[in-house]
Enzyme design. Structure first.
Site, PDB file in Angstrom:
ATOM      1  N   HIS A   7       0.859  -1.189   0.000  1.00 38.09           N
ATOM      2  CA  HIS A   7       0.000   0.000   0.000  1.00 38.09           C
ATOM      3  C   HIS A   7       0.892   1.235   0.000  1.00 38.09           C
ATOM      4  CE1 HIS A   7      -3.710   2.138   2.007  1.00 38.09           C
ATOM      5  NE2 HIS A   7      -3.106   2.920   1.142  1.00 38.09           N
ATOM      6  N   HIS A  66       1.137   4.801  -2.508  1.00 39.39           N
ATOM      7  CA  HIS A  66       0.700   5.595  -3.673  1.00 39.39           C
ATOM      8  C   HIS A  66       1.953   6.266  -4.206  1.00 39.39           C
ATOM      9  CE1 HIS A  66      -3.606   5.350  -2.422  1.00 39.39           C
ATOM     10  NE2 HIS A  66      -3.044   5.187  -1.237  1.00 39.39           N
ATOM     11  N   HIS A 115      -9.668   0.861  -0.889  1.00 38.65           N
ATOM     12  CA  HIS A 115      -9.569   1.551   0.394  1.00 38.65           C
ATOM     13  C   HIS A 115     -10.957   1.478   1.040  1.00 38.65           C
ATOM     14  CE1 HIS A 115      -5.846   3.123  -1.142  1.00 38.65           C
ATOM     15  NE2 HIS A 115      -5.672   3.988  -0.158  1.00 38.65           N
ATOM     16  N   GLU A 170     -11.059   3.574   6.365  1.00 37.07           N
ATOM     17  CA  GLU A 170      -9.984   4.469   6.808  1.00 37.07           C
ATOM     18  C   GLU A 170     -10.653   5.582   7.631  1.00 37.07           C
ATOM     19  OE1 GLU A 170      -8.122   6.703   3.631  1.00 37.07           O
ATOM     20  OE2 GLU A 170      -6.425   7.334   4.880  1.00 37.07           O
ATOM     21  N   ASP A 176       1.789   4.106   2.687  1.00 32.28           N
ATOM     22  CA  ASP A 176       0.727   4.938   2.102  1.00 32.28           C
ATOM     23  C   ASP A 176       1.312   6.062   1.236  1.00 32.28           C
ATOM     24  OD1 ASP A 176      -1.935   5.326   1.599  1.00 32.28           O
ATOM     25  OD2 ASP A 176      -2.414   6.337   3.482  1.00 32.28           O
ATOM     26  N   ASP A 177       1.697   7.180   1.860  1.00 35.44           N
ATOM     27  CA  ASP A 177       2.241   8.339   1.138  1.00 35.44           C
ATOM     28  C   ASP A 177       3.457   8.844   1.909  1.00 35.44           C
ATOM     29  OD1 ASP A 177      -0.047   8.908  -0.917  1.00 35.44           O
ATOM     30  OD2 ASP A 177      -1.050   8.583   0.994  1.00 35.44           O
TER      31      ASP A 177
HETATM   32  N1  HPA Z   1      -6.697   7.377   1.347  1.00 34.58           N
HETATM   33  C1  HPA Z   1      -7.402   7.608   0.247  1.00 34.58           C
HETATM   34  N2  HPA Z   1      -6.856   8.035  -0.873  1.00 34.58           N
HETATM   35  C2  HPA Z   1      -5.538   8.226  -0.912  1.00 34.58           C
HETATM   36  C3  HPA Z   1      -4.757   8.000   0.198  1.00 34.58           C
HETATM   37  C4  HPA Z   1      -5.366   7.541   1.383  1.00 34.58           C
HETATM   38  O1  HPA Z   1      -4.747   7.307   2.443  1.00 34.58           O
HETATM   39  N3  HPA Z   1      -3.488   8.287  -0.164  1.00 34.58           N
HETATM   40  C5  HPA Z   1      -3.511   8.671  -1.455  1.00 34.58           C
HETATM   41  N4  HPA Z   1      -4.753   8.642  -1.909  1.00 34.58           N
HETATM   42 ZN    ZN Z   2      -3.830   4.758   0.596  1.00 29.96          ZN
END
Ligand code: HPA
Ligand code: ZN
Length: 357
Positions: free
Chosen positions: A24, A26, A204, A207, A285-286
């Site tokens: 996971h 991006h 997703h 969250e 994630d990012d």
């Molecule tokens: N959630 C939803 N969309 C996203 C995320 C996330 O954590 N990171 C990049 N796009």
């Molecule tokens: Zn994500």
């Protein structure tokens, strides 16, 4: 394996050095401010921030949407195939240093297509970086384009059409962006089409959204893995189902704290989900926006949660391979490598017998 006697210092080394997969990430979220500024200069784009520290100061998020606004704006510097290559190559080189053997990488084609960048430009740049990583770094990686859930399902169908000529360059599809108010059922038809096409499916869910979105991602989209999924704990029947069916969750602890899903890492529920028998994995994630790459997600989480020890480190790494979309034979090879790493650690940590001297 005696994993109970390992000190916290040794645990830190184990977390950083053990072989693992990342499921996971991006890729647009791996764009560091330094490269972002370099690409802005390269492409003649004027940024609303004068300096890197000024840009970094804007990374102070209150929720998912406040992050997404900055994240999509940052992706605006990506124009040419070379830009996508440079971004992905930077991540893959970093992944190699963190003992990541395999990465399944998300990207958001619609955010680029809306700016007039063809799908071909995006995927060719990313794919070239992945091929180079395979050859030069011995690192395995694959691509998963995500549909943006704040856009319509018709928009997702149009993106799928643009992607299909490059079907051999991606393994599946995902669903990301603003979760609340954009439930999985909005994308049931396009996911059904992807399923017919034999694509792997992830989404997703849970969250910021409720446990119900996780159930619907499973039942209506047929998602094989849930990205985040931390709100599953609100529904005990769902927790039992995730454990029983071994549906993996790709949890991103630093992201969850930055986007205020949890007030701190010590309040995170990952230990509870793991103890419930769910196939939990740790991911970044990012990483350019949330304060750390994969190993930092592991070490910070373990530092905050005393219930996580070497046994859980092994389990999380094993889950990351088990939950990946590669052939069983490759998974088994990586798990064998993980087992060897842990038995090597044990030997190093166990004092040699002194032969009675
Ligand atoms: N959630 C939803 N969309 C996203 C995320 C996330 O954590 N990171 C990049 N796009
Ligand atoms: Zn994500």
């Amino acid at each position: 394996m005696n994993l109970d006697k390992i000190s916290r210092k040794d645990l830190y080394d184990i977390l950083c050095n053990m072989p693992k997969a990342e499921l996971h990430i991006h890729i647009e979220g791996s764009l560091e401010p330094e490269l972002l500024f370099e690409l802005a200069t390269r492409n003649g784009i004027l940024l609303p921030y004068a300096t890197i520290p000024e840009l970094r100061a804007a990374y102070d998020f209150t929720d998912l949407q406040s992050f997404l606004d900055i994240y999509y704006a940052g992706a605006g510097v990506l124009q040419n195939e070379e830009d996508f290559f440079d971004m992905a190559w930077a991540y893959l080189k970093r992944a190699k240093t963190e003992h990541i053997l395999h990465a399944e990488i998300f990207f958001d084609p619609q955010t680029h297509m809306a700016r007039g960048i063809p799908f071909k430009t995006v995927i060719n740049g990313l794919d070239r970086a992945i091929s180079q990583a395979r050859e030069e770094l011995g690192l395995s990686a694959s691509l998963i384009p995500c549909f943006l859930r704040h856009l319509s399902e018709d928009d997702a169908f149009a993106a799928l059409e643009d992607a299909l000529p490059f079907r051999d360059k991606f393994i599946g599809v995902g669903l990301d962006s603003s979760e609340r108010g954009n439930p999985p059922e909005k994308f049931a038809r396009v996911f059904a089409r992807c399923r017919e096409l034999g694509l792997r499916l992830v989404a997703h869910a849970g969250e910021e959204g409720p446990a119900e979105y996780i159930r619907h991602a499973l039942d209506l989209l047929h998602a094989e893995r849930i990205d985040h999924g931390v709100h599953s704990l609100d529904d005990p029947q769902l927790v039992a189902r995730l454990a029983q069916q071994q549906i993996p969750l790709t949890i991103c602890p630093l992201s969850n704290v930055k986007l205020r899903v949890f007030s701190s890492l010590s309040a995170h529920n990952i230990g509870t989900l793991l103890a419930a028998g769910i196939a939990v994995t740790i991911n970044s994630d990012d990483p350019a926006y949330f304060g750390g790459y994969l190993n930092r997600n592991y070490t910070a989480t373990f530092a905050a949660l005393p219930e996580l020890g070497a046994r859980e480190a092994y389990q999380l790494a094993r889950n990351s391979f088990q939950a990946s979309f590669v052939d069983e034979s490759i998974k088994n090879e990586w798990i064998r490598e993980l087992d060897e790493f842990f038995s090597g650690m044990e030997q190093e940590l166990t004092p040699a017998p002194n032969n009675g001297k």
